[in-house]
Scaffold this motif. Structure first.
Motif, PDB file in Angstrom:
ATOM      1  N   LEU A 146      -0.540  40.898  -3.120  1.00 50.01           N
ATOM      2  CA  LEU A 146       0.470  41.914  -2.842  1.00 50.01           C
ATOM      3  C   LEU A 146       1.247  41.673  -1.549  1.00 50.01           C
ATOM      4  O   LEU A 146       2.086  42.494  -1.182  1.00 50.01           O
ATOM      5  N   GLY A 147       1.014  40.573  -0.868  1.00 52.75           N
ATOM      6  CA  GLY A 147       1.793  40.336   0.349  1.00 52.75           C
ATOM      7  C   GLY A 147       1.330  39.092   1.083  1.00 52.75           C
ATOM      8  O   GLY A 147       0.144  38.753   1.085  1.00 52.75           O
ATOM      9  N   ASN A 149       0.464  36.620   4.168  1.00 50.43           N
ATOM     10  CA  ASN A 149      -0.157  36.673   5.502  1.00 50.43           C
ATOM     11  C   ASN A 149      -0.709  38.058   5.839  1.00 50.43           C
ATOM     12  O   ASN A 149      -0.691  38.463   7.003  1.00 50.43           O
ATOM     13  N   MET A 150      -1.156  38.777   4.848  1.00 54.34           N
ATOM     14  CA  MET A 150      -1.615  40.149   5.082  1.00 54.34           C
ATOM     15  C   MET A 150      -3.032  40.193   5.641  1.00 54.34           C
ATOM     16  O   MET A 150      -3.484  41.218   6.133  1.00 54.34           O
ATOM     17  N   ILE A 151      -3.765  39.078   5.533  1.00 53.91           N
ATOM     18  CA  ILE A 151      -5.147  39.036   6.007  1.00 53.91           C
ATOM     19  C   ILE A 151      -5.252  37.921   7.031  1.00 53.91           C
ATOM     20  O   ILE A 151      -4.910  36.770   6.717  1.00 53.91           O
ATOM     21  N   GLY A 152      -5.687  38.234   8.243  1.00 53.60           N
ATOM     22  CA  GLY A 152      -5.735  37.170   9.239  1.00 53.60           C
ATOM     23  C   GLY A 152      -6.219  37.642  10.584  1.00 53.60           C
ATOM     24  O   GLY A 152      -6.794  38.728  10.717  1.00 53.60           O
ATOM     25  N   GLU A 233       2.249  40.320  19.433  1.00 51.32           N
ATOM     26  CA  GLU A 233       3.411  40.735  18.655  1.00 51.32           C
ATOM     27  C   GLU A 233       3.654  42.229  18.660  1.00 51.32           C
ATOM     28  O   GLU A 233       3.735  42.870  17.608  1.00 51.32           O
ATOM     29  N   ALA A 317       9.233  46.475   1.620  1.00 49.76           N
ATOM     30  CA  ALA A 317       8.542  47.685   2.103  1.00 49.76           C
ATOM     31  C   ALA A 317       7.082  47.439   2.446  1.00 49.76           C
ATOM     32  O   ALA A 317       6.469  48.241   3.131  1.00 49.76           O
ATOM     33  N   VAL A 318       6.495  46.350   1.980  1.00 46.34           N
ATOM     34  CA  VAL A 318       5.121  46.058   2.416  1.00 46.34           C
ATOM     35  C   VAL A 318       5.091  44.951   3.463  1.00 46.34           C
ATOM     36  O   VAL A 318       4.036  44.502   3.857  1.00 46.34           O
ATOM     37  N   LYS A 320       5.108  43.253   7.072  1.00 44.82           N
ATOM     38  CA  LYS A 320       4.504  43.727   8.323  1.00 44.82           C
ATOM     39  C   LYS A 320       5.528  44.254   9.306  1.00 44.82           C
ATOM     40  O   LYS A 320       5.193  44.933  10.250  1.00 44.82           O
ATOM     41  N   VAL A 322       7.555  46.489   8.859  1.00 46.02           N
ATOM     42  CA  VAL A 322       7.795  47.909   8.633  1.00 46.02           C
ATOM     43  C   VAL A 322       6.869  48.724   9.531  1.00 46.02           C
ATOM     44  O   VAL A 322       5.661  48.605   9.451  1.00 46.02           O
ATOM     45  N   LEU A 323       7.439  49.516  10.401  1.00 48.92           N
ATOM     46  CA  LEU A 323       6.634  50.389  11.262  1.00 48.92           C
ATOM     47  C   LEU A 323       6.851  51.819  10.803  1.00 48.92           C
ATOM     48  O   LEU A 323       7.989  52.304  10.778  1.00 48.92           O
ATOM     49  N   ASP A 324       5.755  52.486  10.444  1.00 49.96           N
ATOM     50  CA  ASP A 324       5.868  53.885  10.065  1.00 49.96           C
ATOM     51  C   ASP A 324       6.953  54.130   9.024  1.00 49.96           C
ATOM     52  O   ASP A 324       7.702  55.105   9.103  1.00 49.96           O
ATOM     53  N   GLY A 325       7.030  53.237   8.060  1.00 50.73           N
ATOM     54  CA  GLY A 325       7.928  53.470   6.931  1.00 50.73           C
ATOM     55  C   GLY A 325       9.374  53.097   7.165  1.00 50.73           C
ATOM     56  O   GLY A 325      10.189  53.190   6.257  1.00 50.73           O
TER      57      GLY A 325
END
Lengths: 362, 362
Positions: A146-147, A149-152, A233, A317-318, A320, A322-325
């Motif tokens: 679902l995205g 580099n989402m795990i690291g 970051e 929209a998924v 990284k 994206v801060l607070d939507g």
């Protein structure tokens, strides 16, 4: 050989750049224990593994050879590294060495961050992309369906060894993908470097070693400066994501491994520049310079035709960024000056997303 | 309510201990964003999830309910947390809340350390073991078929909420397992606390709330003191592994989930004490005190009969406490004074490993 120091206090490390470094005895000075696990892939290992191993006489050296490709950058394949480490009884003083491109580097780095809650690792990047980007800055990780580099983890290497000779075996397409990130540094941070790239793009594509060495050095220098200001970051480092939010959407839509990361970033960079122009920050002439430079680097500048604005927004929209939507993008205030902002009318974004093939026309 | 501060500079956090904390509004002060992912398991969720959720009005709250047991503490089940975070589009400002014992806490903490390279998390431990041990100190991770806790990260929580009321629903066996770690603190660090435990063991097993609160407070205080001195476990923190090298071997041999972690630590602690006595550091009377206290806590003190000395040594060689091939153990210089050492004749270790059922006899 040139040496750059990435200044991160106790986690500082050197980047060594030059010709023939793979066969020099540069690794042992950065290996603390007696065990080494070299991680590479099926493409790179036949070319360079033996040369590298000649530096490692006297160590317990084990190897993991992964399949080659972004589609294998997942938890399952990181687990193969854990399997090998445990089967060969590597302890907390082991050093992992990543011999390969960004995928090998990201996976090896994440394995090093997570094995026994953190062991040392060294990057030996073998693509232009990984030499100028993914081996600098400590970002490691894998993709999730679902995205990207989402795990690291953030985990800094002990050393980065960038041998320019290995670029001679790099396929044309991958060289271009690396140039996308090089161009990025000019666009966000240094207009003079951008001009240098315009003047030297032919030499870079012809793999002139002097030109490559300078491009790598200056790219790493800019990235190191930015990372040193913002290791985790929370601010300025996000500039390095120019083109990446759009690019990640393209990669996710197409399935990892179809578009090269740098190719997607190339197309994404032009979308960022296009939006910046629509906001009045870049002139038409600026936009044409960006387009011409990307094209002269051999990069695709248009997203896949089938990707609708709705599809882009769904995938972004998924991301990284994206801060607070709220969708934050890296845009260009001018050539050489990037900015991270959520302050843009959504209609302008829609115009860029709808522009499609027109983006590629000069 | 009592509050302890774990002093780790920018990563300091409070441990709040007392009755009925789950239904007080203590969580919101430690949640930075608007998204919360509560991770629990099939045993704990039906008992306490609704109470916890009442604190989280106004947030986007999602939940992951994992199966209950150490055998599910693996990468595959951590991936279920990643799945849920991505499906529900949690961003970098999300907070994960671990509602459960050590397994839920370790997995949630590792998911928080790795999701988007690190997000916040809060520990709400629901077992005595996790209240006194695994929720303090920032160790997170999962098991691998070849070794326990081999994959993980150091990641500090924002807050630990230890409600003593939840211990009323804890099975007898798990209460005893938690007491193994409580006894450990006395043995390695504080003889006065050891004496207090001898005097109050009956009350603890009868779940006297005052006695439990003091035992939790003092255990966390000792652990917090040790962790503050050595966050990354390069020195004194290794003392906290008293009994764990032997204990991990038992757990691995039996398959995770057969012996409770605290039970294996209990038997391992007696082996450590036995070896310390064989080295002349503890008297026979000291050894008998340790044995009696462990037994009065309802703990097994003898390893499985089928485990040979060879099997122990085979399994201990991949334990994290091995540095450069040398086996380091936590032993007792005296009651209340632990030491980490590789300085012991291997014959003495063999004697302890061969003692078998004799260890359990007073």
């Amino acid at each position: 050989m040139q040496t750059l120091s990435v200044d991160l206090g106790a986690r500082s490390y050197p980047i060594q750049i030059g010709q023939g470094l793979l066969s020099k005895q540069l690794l042992p000075a950065h290996i603390k224990g007696r065990q080494v696990m070299v991680v590479s892939n099926e493409t790179v290992a036949p070319l360079y593994l033996q040369t590298l191993l000649q530096q490692l006489d006297g160590y317990q050296v084990d190897t993991v050879i992964l399949p080659d490709g972004e589609q294998f950058k997942d938890l399952e394949h990181v687990n193969r590294i854990f399997d090998a480490l445990l089967e060969k009884r590597h302890n907390r003083t082991t050093t992992l060495i990543a011999l390969g491109g960004g995928v090998v580097g990201d996976m090896t780095g994440f394995a090093a961050a997570s094995y026994q809650r953190g062991v040392d690792f060294i990057q030996v990047p073998t693509t232009l992309l990984s030499q100028v980007d993914s081996s600098v800055g400590g970002k490691t990780g894998v993709n999730h369906p679902l995205g990207k580099n989402m795990i690291g983890a953030f985990h800094q290497p002990q050393q980065v060894l960038a041998d320019t000779d290995v670029l001679n075996s790099l396929p044309e397409r991958e060289l271009s993908a690396g140039l996308a990130e090089v161009i990025k540094y000019g666009l966000i941070y240094d207009e003079a470097f951008l001009s240098w790239l315009e003047a030297n793009m032919a030499g870079l594509r012809a793999r002139d070693p002097e030109a490559l060495a300078y491009a790598i050095y200056r790219s790493c220098e800019i990235k190191a400066e930015i990372v040193a200001q913002d290791e985790r970051e929370s601010g300025i480092r996000a500039l390095l994501n120019l083109g990446h939010t759009f690019g990640h959407a393209i990669e996710t839509d197409q399935g990892y491994g179809q578009w090269l990361h740098g190719e997607a970033v190339g197309a994404g960079t032009l979308m960022s520049a296009d939006l910046s122009a629509r906001l009045g920050w870049l002139s038409q002439a600026d936009l044409d310079r960006v387009k011409t430079l990307l094209q002269s680097a051999g990069l695709p500048v248009v997203a896949p035709e089938a990707m609708t604005p709705e599809r882009f927004k769904e995938l972004m929209a998924v991301d990284k960024k994206v801060l607070d939507g709220q969708l934050r993008l890296v845009l260009l205030k001018s050539l050489g000056q990037g900015v991270v902002t959520a302050e843009f009318p959504v209609e302008k974004l829609d115009e860029t997303l709808s522009a499609g093939a027109q983006l590629g026309q000069l």
